[in-house]
Scaffold this motif. Sequence first.
Motif, short mmCIF file in Angstrom:
data_model
loop_
_atom_site.label_atom_id
_atom_site.label_comp_id
_atom_site.label_asym_id
_atom_site.label_seq_id
_atom_site.Cartn_x
_atom_site.Cartn_y
_atom_site.Cartn_z
N THR A 196 33.59 -16.81 -6.09
CA THR A 196 33.32 -16.18 -7.50
C THR A 196 32.27 -16.88 -8.33
O THR A 196 31.12 -16.26 -8.96
CB THR A 196 34.45 -15.99 -8.28
OG1 THR A 196 35.52 -15.34 -7.25
CG2 THR A 196 34.59 -15.27 -9.69
N THR A 197 32.20 -18.19 -8.57
CA THR A 197 31.43 -18.63 -9.34
C THR A 197 30.12 -19.18 -8.67
O THR A 197 29.20 -19.00 -9.62
CB THR A 197 31.83 -20.40 -9.55
OG1 THR A 197 32.51 -20.73 -8.48
CG2 THR A 197 33.13 -20.15 -10.57
N ASN A 198 30.04 -19.00 -7.28
CA ASN A 198 28.69 -19.00 -6.68
C ASN A 198 28.13 -17.83 -7.08
O ASN A 198 26.65 -17.63 -7.05
CB ASN A 198 28.72 -19.52 -5.35
CG ASN A 198 27.41 -19.85 -4.83
OD1 ASN A 198 26.86 -20.97 -5.24
ND2 ASN A 198 26.92 -19.42 -3.70
N TYR A 199 28.58 -16.67 -7.03
CA TYR A 199 28.13 -15.39 -7.32
C TYR A 199 27.64 -15.52 -8.55
O TYR A 199 26.51 -14.94 -8.92
CB TYR A 199 29.05 -14.32 -7.05
CG TYR A 199 28.37 -12.96 -7.44
CD1 TYR A 199 27.83 -12.07 -6.77
CD2 TYR A 199 28.92 -12.60 -8.73
CE1 TYR A 199 27.23 -10.94 -7.18
CE2 TYR A 199 28.27 -11.01 -9.31
CZ TYR A 199 27.73 -10.47 -8.32
OH TYR A 199 27.18 -9.30 -9.02
N ASP A 211 44.64 -35.05 -9.90
CA ASP A 211 43.86 -36.33 -9.99
C ASP A 211 42.41 -36.37 -10.07
O ASP A 211 41.63 -37.16 -10.40
CB ASP A 211 44.29 -37.32 -9.03
CG ASP A 211 45.69 -37.84 -8.74
OD1 ASP A 211 46.46 -37.71 -10.17
OD2 ASP A 211 46.55 -38.51 -8.16
N ILE A 212 41.89 -35.14 -9.73
CA ILE A 212 40.50 -34.97 -9.36
C ILE A 212 39.97 -34.26 -10.82
O ILE A 212 40.28 -33.49 -11.29
CB ILE A 212 40.20 -33.79 -8.32
CG1 ILE A 212 40.67 -34.55 -7.02
CG2 ILE A 212 38.69 -33.51 -8.28
CD1 ILE A 212 40.63 -33.48 -5.84
N HIS A 213 38.91 -35.08 -11.15
CA HIS A 213 38.05 -34.64 -12.31
C HIS A 213 37.25 -33.19 -12.31
O HIS A 213 36.69 -33.14 -11.19
CB HIS A 213 36.83 -35.77 -12.74
CG HIS A 213 36.20 -35.39 -13.94
ND1 HIS A 213 36.69 -35.44 -15.40
CD2 HIS A 213 35.01 -34.85 -13.99
CE1 HIS A 213 35.93 -34.83 -16.05
NE2 HIS A 213 34.64 -34.61 -15.30
N CYS A 214 37.59 -32.29 -13.10
CA CYS A 214 37.30 -31.08 -12.80
C CYS A 214 36.60 -30.32 -13.91
O CYS A 214 37.35 -30.28 -14.83
CB CYS A 214 38.62 -30.22 -12.54
SG CYS A 214 38.26 -28.54 -11.99
N GLU A 215 35.31 -30.23 -13.82
CA GLU A 215 34.60 -29.07 -14.94
C GLU A 215 34.07 -28.16 -14.18
O GLU A 215 33.77 -27.94 -13.11
CB GLU A 215 33.41 -30.00 -15.12
CG GLU A 215 33.55 -31.54 -15.87
CD GLU A 215 32.20 -32.15 -16.15
OE1 GLU A 215 31.17 -31.74 -16.03
OE2 GLU A 215 32.44 -33.61 -16.18
N GLY A 216 34.43 -26.94 -14.95
CA GLY A 216 33.84 -25.83 -14.49
C GLY A 216 32.37 -25.51 -15.07
O GLY A 216 31.59 -26.36 -15.08
N ILE A 217 32.23 -24.19 -15.05
CA ILE A 217 30.67 -23.56 -15.26
C ILE A 217 30.57 -22.98 -16.43
O ILE A 217 29.45 -22.40 -16.89
CB ILE A 217 30.26 -22.47 -13.94
CG1 ILE A 217 31.21 -21.37 -13.97
CG2 ILE A 217 30.39 -23.27 -12.86
CD1 ILE A 217 30.68 -20.21 -13.20
N THR A 218 31.72 -23.03 -17.29
CA THR A 218 31.61 -22.25 -18.66
C THR A 218 30.78 -22.70 -19.61
O THR A 218 30.24 -21.84 -20.71
CB THR A 218 33.07 -22.26 -19.43
OG1 THR A 218 33.35 -23.69 -19.38
CG2 THR A 218 34.13 -21.63 -18.22
#
Lengths: 400, 400
Positions: free
Chosen positions: B156-159, B217-224
Amino acid sequence: MIKIALLGYGTIGSGVAEVLDINHDSIAKKAGEEIAVKYILDLRDFPGDKNENKIVHDYEIIVNDPEISVVVEAMGGVEPAYTFVKRALLAGKHVATSNKALVAKHGPKLLQIARERQINFLFEASVGGGIPIIRPLISCLTADVVEEITGILNGTTNYMMTKMSEEGSEFADVLKDAQQKGYAEADPTADVEGHDACRKIAILTSLVAGSQVDFEDIHCEGITKISAADIKYAKAMGKNIKLLASSRMVDGGYSAIVAPFLLDDAHPLYNVHDVFNAVFVHGNVLGDAMFYGSGAGKLPTASAVVADIVDIVKHIDKNIVIFWDEKKLTLKDYKDVAYKFFVRAAADKDAIEAAFGTVSYVEVPEIAGETAFVTEPMSGKVYEEAAAKVSGMINMIRVD
Amino acid sequence: MIKIALLGYGTIGSGVAEVLDINHDSIAKKAGEEIAVKYILDLRDFPGDKNENKIVHDYEIIVNDPEISVVVEAMGGVEPAYTFVKRALLAGKHVATSNKALVAKHGPKLLQIARERQINFLFEASVGGGIPIIRPLISCLTADVVEEITGILNGTTNYMMTKMSEEGSEFADVLKDAQQKGYAEADPTADVEGHDACRKIAILTSLVAGSQVDFEDIHCEGITKISAADIKYAKAMGKNIKLLASSRMVDGGYSAIVAPFLLDDAHPLYNVHDVFNAVFVHGNVLGDAMFYGSGAGKLPTASAVVADIVDIVKHIDKNIVIFWDEKKLTLKDYKDVAYKFFVRAAADKDAIEAAFGTVSYVEVPEIAGETAFVTEPMSGKVYEEAAAKVSGMINMIRVD
């Protein structure tokens, strides 16, 4: 503790010893057993080498030693590799090999012996060097009917095509450069004429079809006719020229070819450059997939051989079923497959359209005295009939 | 004849039934046995469906039927999937699942039960949809210590990133488009905030490390936060922005992150577009490899589930060893990993250089009122200290 013997202490054989050494602990953990090299068969001695005391010159020592459960063949060539591997299997020893010539010629026979004895004959490194492709085909793509398998399977020619594209240079110049860098051999025939890629696609097609495909039956064109002018046209079309080895399902059978192709930037193989290899697979339910990596080189190839050894240790009492019958598969005629064709001819547009029908012309300002065009999709047979009607044909490259 | 039960008849469950049907003969040949669906567990009825007479509403029928040797879990979510899968394994039934939430949370426990009973718990489809990646990690890359594994793991995000790059549009607009096309859900949080990719890299890192990595525990940033302006800068640098989920070996451990990254065209993941997924792996002897394909979709995902079923049938009396301890792995601090950072700030060059030292400026003619630059490689900690000294920070994207 699993004791193994290496046949051949050249680039790959010594690489296998090195990988087993570098990653000793993690390999032992994954295999569930420690793996130790007991013998290395080579005609030469290696005084001062850390494995010098393992060198033997007589294969009988290895084949008659009941402690040896795995033989790694890294000699290359069909003989004496075939005799040694066959005897090892008949003696109940598993075999891993990196030898494409051996596998292409005698794969099904050796697999049959292994199957009968519930041991294993594995050959991941024979195609695509370090890229996992054989095992994925056998154990991952099992839900699919593979409708196409197409690879960039020769690092030397891919390096040369990349250089020609980057530098605009001619074939003879990049060949000299590749030879100087050690990527191409003094006699580059096996690479540049496509013979190496041909054996590899014969192996992949055999695995996909489950029957023996003889590499001699595969239509094979090399890259020797590709010129700087072709590269200029490719750039004008936004395409790259790659030497592909490809099999496609046609009318329930397979058609295979090795030849240069023009690829556009939507093709997964478009961006595979330098000495890298990649294999594109289209499955009827999976759709498109691609496997990419180092197609050659000491450690990458040894990595694949050692992965085979680990798989053997994990299946020490069980045959990993690989479908590849000795029964010969008759390939469909490659001329029945339809492509677009890029053509250069010293002919005028009227003559071209009379022969080929509708075409798309390609122009490169600095090239004069010829007409370049791309045909509509047509079979190789239809293409040849059209081409015969046009005088002054210069070159043709298929478009994928 | 192997009889199986499907838990869930949604997209993936019905896809599994369809693939088993479409490729019935070739699957039977590769598995060595015919595979038949006996039950399908779903809350709904499916009147008129070709499998309507296989639908059951009570799990007890499945778990108590000794004829069922394989259970396929395609319900999604942690419960009741976990309870059902655990009970199936405890009853001696093999399990294949496509459920990333289940695998990320309870993978090692379920693997342990399977190991104790010499049966199998497989989950190829839980990461990368149809792309073979779990099995290659387990059975192909065994000679290597994996030093990096980085994926584009969310279609989804790659699209969306591909659309933003192609059309220069803003995040909100491409999100709407993705929702209209059915690629993004009404609540897109799990995709656009990176949570989906985070569970998948937790699974891959656990397999690479052999110990449980908790996705929390994984640092997670989205694409927003990615805007059309960021895309313009990326183009000016000849780069693409991709949401990557990545683990790297640092000081003998692993550090993991999910975040947007700028990739240049030499990176194997640069050209992975639309809903395709890919996983890049760097092994200490293999070097670089990449696995590419359809990361989602009914038939590709079902293809991976069915490949698991075939592998189970081929290992019906043998546990396929998968190292993944319940023991929790403490990840290294992601801020200790060094990257270059692309930064936009409403600040002047003096202030920027006072904070960041040497930087390379990036200019896009139509964007004014800000300064954009790329730092030298520095750890996340050093970056944060520098960024705190500059007022007017607009956005930051790591460069891989």
